[in-house]
Design a protein around this motif. Structure first.
Motif, PDB file in Angstrom:
ATOM      1  N   CYS A 105      -9.984   2.729   0.585  1.00  0.00           N
ATOM      2  CA  CYS A 105      -9.647   2.710   1.858  1.00  0.00           C
ATOM      3  C   CYS A 105     -10.746   2.155   3.040  1.00  0.00           C
ATOM      4  O   CYS A 105     -11.922   2.488   2.807  1.00  0.00           O
ATOM      5  N   GLN A 112       4.168  -0.783   3.945  1.00  0.00           N
ATOM      6  CA  GLN A 112       3.298  -0.342   4.577  1.00  0.00           C
ATOM      7  C   GLN A 112       2.382   0.652   3.357  1.00  0.00           C
ATOM      8  O   GLN A 112       3.166   1.551   2.694  1.00  0.00           O
ATOM      9  N   ASP A 146      -0.505   3.363   3.006  1.00  0.00           N
ATOM     10  CA  ASP A 146      -1.486   4.124   3.508  1.00  0.00           C
ATOM     11  C   ASP A 146      -2.135   4.964   2.725  1.00  0.00           C
ATOM     12  O   ASP A 146      -1.816   5.200   1.553  1.00  0.00           O
ATOM     13  N   CYS A 147      -3.287   5.499   3.183  1.00  0.00           N
ATOM     14  CA  CYS A 147      -4.637   6.000   2.120  1.00  0.00           C
ATOM     15  C   CYS A 147      -3.776   7.563   2.135  1.00  0.00           C
ATOM     16  O   CYS A 147      -3.223   8.046   3.051  1.00  0.00           O
ATOM     17  N   HIS A 204      -4.554   8.761   5.517  1.00  0.00           N
ATOM     18  CA  HIS A 204      -3.254   8.414   6.170  1.00  0.00           C
ATOM     19  C   HIS A 204      -3.200   7.257   7.064  1.00  0.00           C
ATOM     20  O   HIS A 204      -2.363   7.065   7.640  1.00  0.00           O
ATOM     21  N   ARG A 205      -4.148   6.457   7.001  1.00  0.00           N
ATOM     22  CA  ARG A 205      -4.136   5.187   7.911  1.00  0.00           C
ATOM     23  C   ARG A 205      -4.017   3.961   6.766  1.00  0.00           C
ATOM     24  O   ARG A 205      -4.080   4.124   5.699  1.00  0.00           O
ATOM     25  N   PRO A 206      -3.582   2.975   7.377  1.00  0.00           N
ATOM     26  CA  PRO A 206      -3.208   1.841   6.201  1.00  0.00           C
ATOM     27  C   PRO A 206      -4.550   1.240   5.788  1.00  0.00           C
ATOM     28  O   PRO A 206      -5.586   1.106   5.914  1.00  0.00           O
TER      29      PRO A 206
END
Length: 151
Positions: free
Chosen positions: A9, A31, A33-34, A38-40
């Motif tokens: 990430c 998409q 996400d981590c 939880h971010r891209p």
């Protein structure tokens, strides 16, 4: 059964497992996400690295990592920064582009024999596979990465 790849990430620097076919989907269609923050996993911009995150990205990532070794006082480095960011948008998710400030983290620059900046180094599974010095435009960065086997 699909192969699982490790993707680090760019935000929290945790290693995530991603199915390899997800990386070959057209940009913007999937998409990822981590699992932790939880971010891209791919935000279309270079990851900013320090000593700890540099090691994680370079050694744990299953995709090539291209690191721009730069310094804030370097005019060509500042000139190349927008082109490097544009190249990140073009090359993700098959390659991770990242930046490392050699003034803030001189030990890493010394360890990798960075003699001039900007210098871009491509790493694959912890090993250097290509290197180029000097400021380049976005198209030239993308071309160099592809020629060096990154995409």
């Amino acid at each position: 059964m699909s192969e699982s790849l490790h993707i680090v990430c760019p935000h929290c620097h945790v290693t995530n497992r991603v199915a390899s076919e997800r990386l070959s989907a057209p940009p913007g269609t999937v998409q990822m996400d981590c699992g932790r923050c939880h971010r891209p996993l791919f935000a279309g911009e270079p990851a900013v690295l320090d000593e700890g995150s540099f090691v994680r990205h370079v050694e744990r990532s299953h995709i090539p990592v291209v690191v721009d070794f730069w310094a804030p006082w370097c005019g060509p480095c500042r000139t190349m920064a927008p082109a490097f960011a544009q190249a990140a948008r073009t090359l993700e998710p098959s390659v991770r582009l990242a930046k490392l400030d050699t003034e803030a983290h001189p030990a890493i620059g010394a360890r990798h024999a960075i003699r001039s900046i900007p210098t871009m180094v491509m790493f694959r599974q912890g090993r250097e596979v290509a290197r180029i010095s000097g400021a380049l435009g976005a198209a030239d960065i993308a071309r160099w990465v592809r020629t060096a086997g990154g995409a």
